[in-house]
Design an enzyme around this catalytic site. Structure first.
Site, PDB file in Angstrom:
ATOM      1  CB  THR A  49     -17.293 -13.796  96.549  1.00  0.00           C
ATOM      2  OG1 THR A  49     -17.353 -11.783  96.233  1.00  0.00           O
ATOM      3  CG2 THR A  49     -17.552 -14.291  95.246  1.00  0.00           C
ATOM      4  CE1 TYR A  62     -20.668 -12.319  94.336  1.00  0.00           C
ATOM      5  CE2 TYR A  62     -20.354 -13.055  92.305  1.00  0.00           C
ATOM      6  CZ  TYR A  62     -20.003 -12.502  93.424  1.00  0.00           C
ATOM      7  OH  TYR A  62     -18.815 -11.580  93.429  1.00  0.00           O
ATOM      8  CB  SER A  95     -14.155  -6.680  99.898  1.00  0.00           C
ATOM      9  OG  SER A  95     -14.500  -6.575  98.252  1.00  0.00           O
ATOM     10  CD  GLN A  96     -19.724  -4.768  97.006  1.00  0.00           C
ATOM     11  OE1 GLN A  96     -18.036  -5.656  96.424  1.00  0.00           O
ATOM     12  NE2 GLN A  96     -20.725  -4.773  96.845  1.00  0.00           N
ATOM     13  CB  THR A 128     -11.071 -10.205  95.536  1.00  0.00           C
ATOM     14  OG1 THR A 128     -12.650 -10.324  94.674  1.00  0.00           O
ATOM     15  CG2 THR A 128     -11.371 -11.888  95.979  1.00  0.00           C
ATOM     16  CG  ASP A 129     -14.437  -5.990  93.796  1.00  0.00           C
ATOM     17  OD1 ASP A 129     -14.138  -6.817  93.101  1.00  0.00           O
ATOM     18  OD2 ASP A 129     -15.833  -6.051  94.133  1.00  0.00           O
ATOM     19  CE  LYS A 201     -10.897  -8.643  91.740  1.00  0.00           C
ATOM     20  NZ  LYS A 201     -12.301  -8.795  92.465  1.00  0.00           N
ATOM     21  CD  GLU A 320       7.591  12.942  82.042  1.00  0.00           C
ATOM     22  OE1 GLU A 320       6.970  13.372  80.845  1.00  0.00           O
ATOM     23  OE2 GLU A 320       6.878  11.346  82.747  1.00  0.00           O
TER      24      GLU A 320
END
Length: 363
Positions: A49, A62, A95-96, A128-129, A201, A320
């Site tokens: 981004t 965008y 970044s995805q 950022t992802d 994030k 557990e």
């Protein structure tokens, strides 16, 4: 909220105009009339981004990765007085779409720059992802005291109030500062400095999205100075080796939910997963059907690590779930996406026995 008085008051319009009109910029020189030797910082662009431009699609749409790292730098007044800057483009993606190939290219270039004594710091512009995953990957494979700083933004360069210019300016300050040496890989956004292991994030759109829920930030970019909250300390544990070429071994994340059966785990095994990270409920738990399927996978040699979908806190052994009996490791403080990164690297290094995997997660 930390003080914002330091952040330069750049307008998004000025930033965009400069970024779009400069063209292919040569490395930015810092040999201004200062008479001092500034730190040498290499900026490696990957997209995201921070390098985004407005799209022809309606609304606030965008496209990521459209502005080069060199142009981002050239558009920020005064940044050349912080350091001697050179810029290179590693990729131009959102970044995805971050992948092993880009990770290996980053490592190769950073190692060459460090080994050849080309740089005093490295800044990586990144979406950022998946920034926290790239930062954690680099933390586990790079053995250097040179500051490695990842930076991005939550708003593209065309947005009103774009946060990219100030974030990049601050990342450059951190990367060029002597006090940043020996602190491992860092993430800098919104006046805040985070360590790669802890940062996450946490919000889809807020500029304050990056937080370290279990540890807090390691420092701040404050008015006129950097403020680290603790002394630098050598990174603990040996770094992990990379294979000669990508990809890393396949590790799948299985997300736990109500009314869950064994199908997702069984499908991951059929598709060739060498490891599985459970993004479990609560303390890394899941339904009986899913836990039974994970135990069966572990018996087949698939490395199983229990993590949690909760977002903070530690996953504990043998509370557990009978981890010792079932052959599982637990992620401790690592969220599922970081647990996946570490498990990929461990399997690539031949570390697959549950106790050895557990020891690596604890380091």
């Amino acid at each position: 909220m930390t003080p914002r008085s330091f952040r330069p008051n750049y307008s998004a319009r000025l930033f965009l105009a400069a970024a779009l009109t400069i063209g292919i910029a040569s490395p930015v020189s810092a040999q201004q009339a200062t008479g001092t030797t500034l730190a040498r910082v290499l900026v490696l662009g990957t997209g995201g981004t921070i390098a985004g431009q407005a799209s022809a699609r309606a609304g606030n749409a965008y496209d990521s990765g459209k502005v080069s790292a060199a142009n981002l730098i050239a558009a920020i007044p005064g940044i050349d007085k912080l350091s001697q800057i050179s810029a290179e483009q590693i990729s131009s993606i959102g970044s995805q779409d971050m992948n092993d190939n880009v990770w290996f290219d980053l490592v190769k270039r950073i190692r060459a720059a460090v080994d050849n004594k080309e740089v005093d710091g490295v800044v990586i512009t990144h979406g950022t992802d998946t920034m926290e995953e790239t930062a954690f990957f680099l933390q586990n494979v790079l053995d250097t005291d040179v500051p490695i700083v990842l930076v991005g933004s939550m708003r593209p360069s065309t947005a009103i109030g774009a946060d990219g210019p100030a974030n990049l300016y601050e990342a450059m300050r951190v990367a060029s500062a002597p006090e940043s040496r020996g602190r491992g890989v860092l993430v800098v956004l919104n006046d805040t400095i985070h360590a790669a292991r802890w940062v996450q994030k946490t919000n889809t759109t807020s500029v304050e999205t990056f937080r370290s829920p279990d540890a807090g930030p390691v420092g701040y970019v404050d008015t006129g100075s950097l403020r680290f909250l603790q002394p630098a300390a050598p990174a603990r544990g040996a770094k992990l080796k990379l294979p000669d070429a990508p990809p890393l071994p396949r590790v799948d994340i299985i997300y736990s939910h109500a009314n869950m059966d064994a199908a997702e785990v069984e499908d991951a095994v059929k598709r060739g997963a060498k490891g599985i990270v459970l993004a479990g409920v609560g303390d890394g738990n899941s339904s009986k059907g899913a836990i039974d399927a994970l135990a069966a996978a572990a018996k087949q040699g698939v490395v199983v690590v229990r993590s949690s979908r909760v977002g903070s806190g530690f996953v504990n052994r043998n509370v557990e779930v009978e981890d010792d009996k079932l052959g599982f490791a637990v992620s401790l403080d690592l969220n599922p996406q970081k647990a996946r990164v570490l498990l990929e690297l461990l399997i690539a290094n031949g570390i697959t026995e549950p106790s050895a995997v557990q020891q690596a997660f604890a380091r």
